[in-house]
Scaffold this motif. Structure first.
Motif, PDB file in Angstrom:
ATOM      1  N   ASN A  43       0.808  -1.218   0.000  1.00  0.00           N
ATOM      2  CA  ASN A  43       0.000   0.000   0.000  1.00  0.00           C
ATOM      3  C   ASN A  43       0.841   1.268   0.000  1.00  0.00           C
ATOM      4  O   ASN A  43       0.295   2.361  -0.215  1.00  0.00           O
ATOM      5  CB  ASN A  43      -0.926   0.009   1.230  1.00  0.00           C
ATOM      6  N   PHE A  47       3.739  -0.249  -4.354  1.00  0.00           N
ATOM      7  CA  PHE A  47       2.920   0.224  -5.463  1.00  0.00           C
ATOM      8  C   PHE A  47       3.627   1.318  -6.247  1.00  0.00           C
ATOM      9  O   PHE A  47       3.597   1.349  -7.475  1.00  0.00           O
ATOM     10  CB  PHE A  47       1.572   0.714  -4.918  1.00  0.00           C
ATOM     11  N   ARG A  48       4.286   2.228  -5.515  1.00  0.00           N
ATOM     12  CA  ARG A  48       4.971   3.327  -6.180  1.00  0.00           C
ATOM     13  C   ARG A  48       6.175   2.825  -7.001  1.00  0.00           C
ATOM     14  O   ARG A  48       6.447   3.312  -8.113  1.00  0.00           O
ATOM     15  CB  ARG A  48       5.422   4.352  -5.145  1.00  0.00           C
ATOM     16  N   TYR A  50       6.486  -0.198  -8.397  1.00  0.00           N
ATOM     17  CA  TYR A  50       5.935  -0.893  -9.567  1.00  0.00           C
ATOM     18  C   TYR A  50       5.483   0.102 -10.631  1.00  0.00           C
ATOM     19  O   TYR A  50       5.713  -0.077 -11.825  1.00  0.00           O
ATOM     20  CB  TYR A  50       4.776  -1.777  -9.126  1.00  0.00           C
ATOM     21  N   LYS A  51       4.808   1.172 -10.170  1.00  0.00           N
ATOM     22  CA  LYS A  51       4.325   2.183 -11.107  1.00  0.00           C
ATOM     23  C   LYS A  51       5.490   2.876 -11.801  1.00  0.00           C
ATOM     24  O   LYS A  51       5.467   3.116 -13.020  1.00  0.00           O
ATOM     25  CB  LYS A  51       3.470   3.191 -10.350  1.00  0.00           C
ATOM     26  N   LEU A  52       6.553   3.185 -11.024  1.00  0.00           N
ATOM     27  CA  LEU A  52       7.729   3.838 -11.612  1.00  0.00           C
ATOM     28  C   LEU A  52       8.417   2.927 -12.629  1.00  0.00           C
ATOM     29  O   LEU A  52       8.795   3.355 -13.725  1.00  0.00           O
ATOM     30  CB  LEU A  52       8.703   4.220 -10.499  1.00  0.00           C
ATOM     31  N   PHE A  54       7.059   0.509 -14.369  1.00  0.00           N
ATOM     32  CA  PHE A  54       6.180   0.366 -15.534  1.00  0.00           C
ATOM     33  C   PHE A  54       6.321   1.566 -16.469  1.00  0.00           C
ATOM     34  O   PHE A  54       6.399   1.427 -17.694  1.00  0.00           O
ATOM     35  CB  PHE A  54       4.742   0.204 -15.069  1.00  0.00           C
ATOM     36  N   LEU A  55       6.344   2.791 -15.898  1.00  0.00           N
ATOM     37  CA  LEU A  55       6.470   3.986 -16.726  1.00  0.00           C
ATOM     38  C   LEU A  55       7.831   4.058 -17.415  1.00  0.00           C
ATOM     39  O   LEU A  55       7.923   4.425 -18.589  1.00  0.00           O
ATOM     40  CB  LEU A  55       6.245   5.228 -15.837  1.00  0.00           C
ATOM     41  N   LYS A  58       7.932   1.601 -20.272  1.00  0.00           N
ATOM     42  CA  LYS A  58       7.124   2.060 -21.407  1.00  0.00           C
ATOM     43  C   LYS A  58       7.840   3.142 -22.193  1.00  0.00           C
ATOM     44  O   LYS A  58       7.760   3.189 -23.428  1.00  0.00           O
ATOM     45  CB  LYS A  58       5.787   2.576 -20.876  1.00  0.00           C
TER      46      LYS A  58
END
Length: 457
Positions: A43, A47-48, A50-52, A54-55, A58
């Motif tokens: 939480n 999460f942060r 994983y998001k970083l 992923f970006l 990409k």
């Protein structure tokens, strides 16, 4: 006794139950603690992260270059090839340089068992002083000595000093080196060769044969019969690099010239013009009727003083260099209102559509125009790696249908531009992941790749 045994067994069973409960309590306590830690990590920080990731992935995806393409890019550079050639040259030249020069104190292989068995033994052949006694003996005057033997040092057999020895013919293979059809072999000094018979009479009208003798070359044979070297070469299907050997039988034409086999439609005048001679000379030499009216197909005519015509080499016209950046005119093979047209002016397919290949590859020279298979709107027109497409154009034809034109060298259209069927979009090239100039043509329907040959022919 039995009662005591049962009480002991009951005590052990209860002890096992309590041990099991204790282990379960410890396990679930640790599991609950790790679960709370996992929820807290997921939480907040997890999460942060994983998001970083992923970006970042990409953003970097379009800059990815396959490993095999990077290897090809490195080894295809001019500098890499020049460095490789330099290393090869150095490896070849290094053993012959002064770095490896040294004084040889003894002969190689002199200490081997084979040298001890078949060698000269322990004696050392050094430099000795040799005294030569010159005998003042009268020798008979030599007659008709070959010119090539003048000044040569010959070796006489034992016990023949001062005696007249009649020469004997020797095999040319044992006393010669090299030689070809036009080059005389090198004859060892002191050798005696057989003398050929006198040539046949030169007033001939028919061909004769000549058996090659040891030491014969085409030049000497041609001089013997009074004809040109090329006449013998043409008559026997030889060239200046051909070899003749003792025992070969050569066809000797009656004079300088060549033979011509009459073909359908040939006349004496036509034959004379081919070889640059007078037609009357052909008629007279071959004893033909007036104007050569009696020649037949398949007959061999001798062309006196004829010369074999040099074949004309017609080089294919070189394409003009592609220097203009203006788009060429539309394809003339684009009928108005038709379905789809061929996307370029060349039709050589080098790779077809398949499960590993999403389109068809059509090869041609660099700069060949690429045409719109159908009218549409340009939605992509850019250069770069682009996933291996290089410089490419994508057209939207409506209804979910799109066409792609990849590996171009130059682009003629821009995003948002409306193009007509057969309009030039780009010039063929070899950009991106490509091994040669070609266009990679795709047809996509609702994002799925289709076989382009179902749409264009």
């Amino acid at each position: 006794m039995k009662h005591f045994f049962n009480k002991t067994l009951l005590f052990l069973l209860r002890l096992a139950v309590y041990g099991k409960r204790a282990v379960a309590w410890v396990f679930f306590s640790f599991l609950g603690m790790f679960s709370r830690l996992h929820d807290l990590y997921a939480n907040t920080l997890g999460f942060r992260l994983y998001k970083l990731g992923f970006l970042v992935g990409k953003k970097l995806e379009k800059y990815k270059i396959p490993l095999d393409s990077r290897v090809v890019e490195i080894f295809a550079k001019r500098g890499t090839l020049q460095l490789s050639l330099l290393i090869v040259i150095l490896v070849i030249l290094l053993p012959h340089s002064k770095l490896y020069s040294q004084d040889i104190g003894s002969l190689p292989g002199r200490n081997t068992l084979l040298y001890a068995l078949v060698g000269p033994g322990e004696q050392d052949f050094g430099t000795e002083e040799i005294t030569v006694e010159v005998a003042n003996l009268e020798r008979p005057k030599a007659t008709d000595a070959p010119a090539w033997k003048s000044g040569a040092v010959s070796v006489d057999a034992p016990n023949t000093v001062g005696k007249v020895v009649s020469p004997t013919a020797q095999d040319i293979a044992a006393v010669s080196v090299g030689g070809s059809a036009l080059t005389k072999p090198t004859i060892l000094p002191g050798s005696v060769l057989p003398v050929a018979d006198e040539p046949a009479s030169q007033n001939r009208t028919d061909a004769i044969t000549h058996e090659v003798l040891p030491g014969d070359v085409i030049g000497a044979i041609a001089e013997r019969y009074g004809i040109s070297v090329n006449s013998i070469l043409w008559a026997n299907g030889l060239s200046a690099r051909s070899y003749i050997r003792p025992g070969d039988v050569l066809k000797i034409p009656p004079s300088s010239g060549l033979y011509h086999t009459v073909a359908s439609g040939d006349t004496v005048s036509k034959i004379a013009s081919i070889y640059g001679v007078n037609a009357d000379e052909i008629v007279e030499f071959n004893r033909l009727q007036k104007n050569g009216a009696d020649i037949v197909v398949g007959e061999d005519l001798f062309i006196p003083d004829g010369v074999k015509p040099t074949p004309r080499i017609v080089s294919a016209p070189r394409p003009a260099p592609f220097v203009s950046i203006s788009a060429p005119p539309p394809s003339v093979s684009a009928p108005a209102g038709s379905g789809y047209v061929w996307p370029t002016s060349v039709r050589r397919i080098t790779q077809y559509f398949g499960w590993r290949h999403t389109g068809v590859d059509i090869a041609g020279p660099v700069g060949t125009p690429l045409y719109a298979a159908r009218a549409g709107t340009v939605i992509k027109s850019q250069c770069g790696w682009n996933g291996g497409y290089g410089c490419y154009v994508i057209l939207d034809h409506g209804g979910g249908v799109q066409t792609l034109y990849g590996h171009a060298s130059q682009l003629y259209v821009s995003v948002g531009q409306q193009v007509g069927q057969g309009q030039a979009l780009a010039a063929m090239g070899s950009t991106g992941r490509s091994t040669g100039p070609h266009v990679h043509f795709e047809v996509r329907v609702n994002g799925a790749h289709q076989n382009p040959l179902q749409y264009v022919r």
